[in-house]
Design an enzyme around this catalytic site. Structure first.
Site, mmCIF file in Angstrom:
data_model
loop_
_atom_site.group_PDB
_atom_site.id
_atom_site.type_symbol
_atom_site.label_atom_id
_atom_site.label_comp_id
_atom_site.label_asym_id
_atom_site.label_seq_id
_atom_site.Cartn_x
_atom_site.Cartn_y
_atom_site.Cartn_z
ATOM 1 N N SER A 241 0.855 -1.185 0.000
ATOM 2 C CA SER A 241 0.000 0.000 0.000
ATOM 3 C C SER A 241 0.891 1.235 0.000
ATOM 4 C CB SER A 241 -0.901 -0.026 1.246
ATOM 5 O OG SER A 241 -1.747 1.117 1.296
ATOM 6 N N CYS A 242 0.296 2.392 -0.329
ATOM 7 C CA CYS A 242 1.034 3.662 -0.286
ATOM 8 C C CYS A 242 0.002 4.774 -0.184
ATOM 9 C CB CYS A 242 1.931 3.812 -1.517
ATOM 10 S SG CYS A 242 1.046 3.807 -3.092
ATOM 11 N N GLY A 243 0.251 5.914 -0.799
ATOM 12 C CA GLY A 243 -0.713 6.998 -0.753
ATOM 13 C C GLY A 243 -1.872 6.820 -1.717
ATOM 14 N N TRP A 270 -3.903 4.416 0.752
ATOM 15 C CA TRP A 270 -4.320 5.263 1.864
ATOM 16 C C TRP A 270 -5.359 6.301 1.458
ATOM 17 C CZ3 TRP A 270 -3.733 3.468 6.391
ATOM 18 C CH2 TRP A 270 -4.031 4.267 7.506
#
Length: 283
Positions: A241-243, A270
């Site tokens: 996952s990331c932004g 996110w």
């Protein structure tokens, strides 16, 4: 002329220079800049590119038009339609680069893998290393490819949605990695997008994508292996996952380079998780 062989999901600029003129090789510029950056990726591609490179717009054009989230993976039908417009066929050997070095190009590598395309690789170091090596650049107006027929075969193991991920957070056979900077992971720095909570998922581990890179290129395999070996077990299913689903793909590609096999990207990342109070957040 026999087709060149891809032996790795990342290729050096020397490999591309050797095979650039092969009719099966298609080069894609997948540059993308964070919101607020005063740069236009398509305009920069029009001004300067690796010879013959076509522009792959995963932010607006090759994205789910019905999602409120940024640049979500499109349907196989839309992906096939748009990729066909770029002159790509199922037999194409796709090499993707970006103007950062390694930033947004792994996102397109992951998209092709999720759509069943095996012959795809990221150019290690991207356009900066290509230029540093003294290889030719094209600055004339770009030529657009003849449309082709493309068939996308969706591979669900590469993608996970929020509800499915939520159900797996306590599963010890799974490890979630977050590619955002550590300050955002630990809620020491606010999220850049409005209305999104700070913090991280329960049981997730922080692995900022920059820890897999050096001078815009991936670390050697042995170092990548060490990065993952200290954070997870060899047989765990890794979810990234990331932004907004871009730099998570750097982790996915780095994990594949290290020899890991069970790899999945949380596309909503996110932007989705942090904006919906039904999903738990820790700080």
């Amino acid at each position: 002329m026999s087709a060149p062989l891809l032996t790795s999901p990342v290729v050096p600029v020397s490999w591309l220079a050797e095979h650039l003129d092969h009719p099966d090789v298609v080069v894609l510029d997948a540059s993308w800049f964070l919101p607020g950056t005063e740069r236009n990726a398509m305009a920069e591609w029009q001004q300067k590119r690796i010879p013959g490179a076509r522009f792959f717009d995963f932010d607006k054009q090759i994205a789910d038009p019905d999602s409120h989230l940024p640049h979500m993976l499109p349907s196989p039908a839309l992906f096939a339609e748009e990729v066909g417009k770029l002159g790509i066929t199922p037999d194409s050997i796709v090499v993707v680069y970006d103007t950062h070095g390694i930033f947004s190009s792994p996102r397109v590598w992951w998209m092709f893998r999720a759509m069943g395309h095996q012959s795809v690789a990221v150019l290690d170091g991207g356009l900066p290393v290509w230029e540093q090596a003294g290889y030719a650049l094209q600055t004339c107006p770009p030529e657009y490819a003849e449309p082709a027929e493309y068939l996308a075969v969706f591979q669900p193991q590469w993608v996970i949605d929020a509800d499915s991920l939520h159900a797996r957070l306590s599963d010890t056979s799974t490890q979630v990695f977050d590619a955002r900077p550590a300050a955002r992971f630990y809620a020491l720095q606010p999220e850049p997008r409005a209305g999104i909570r700070s913090g991280h998922m329960p049981n997730a581990k922080s692995l900022p994508f920059s820890q897999l890179l050096e001078n815009g290129q991936f670390l050697p395999k042995e170092q990548l292996m060490k990065r993952f070996d200290v954070l997870c077990e060899p047989e765990q299913h890794l979810i990234f996952s990331c932004g907004s689903g871009v730099t998570a793909c750097i982790l996915a590609l780095g994990a594949e380079l290290s020899g890991r096999k069970k790899l999945t990207v949380y596309d909503g990342s996110w932007s989705e998780w942090g904006s919906n109070n039904k999903y738990p957040v820790e700080v």
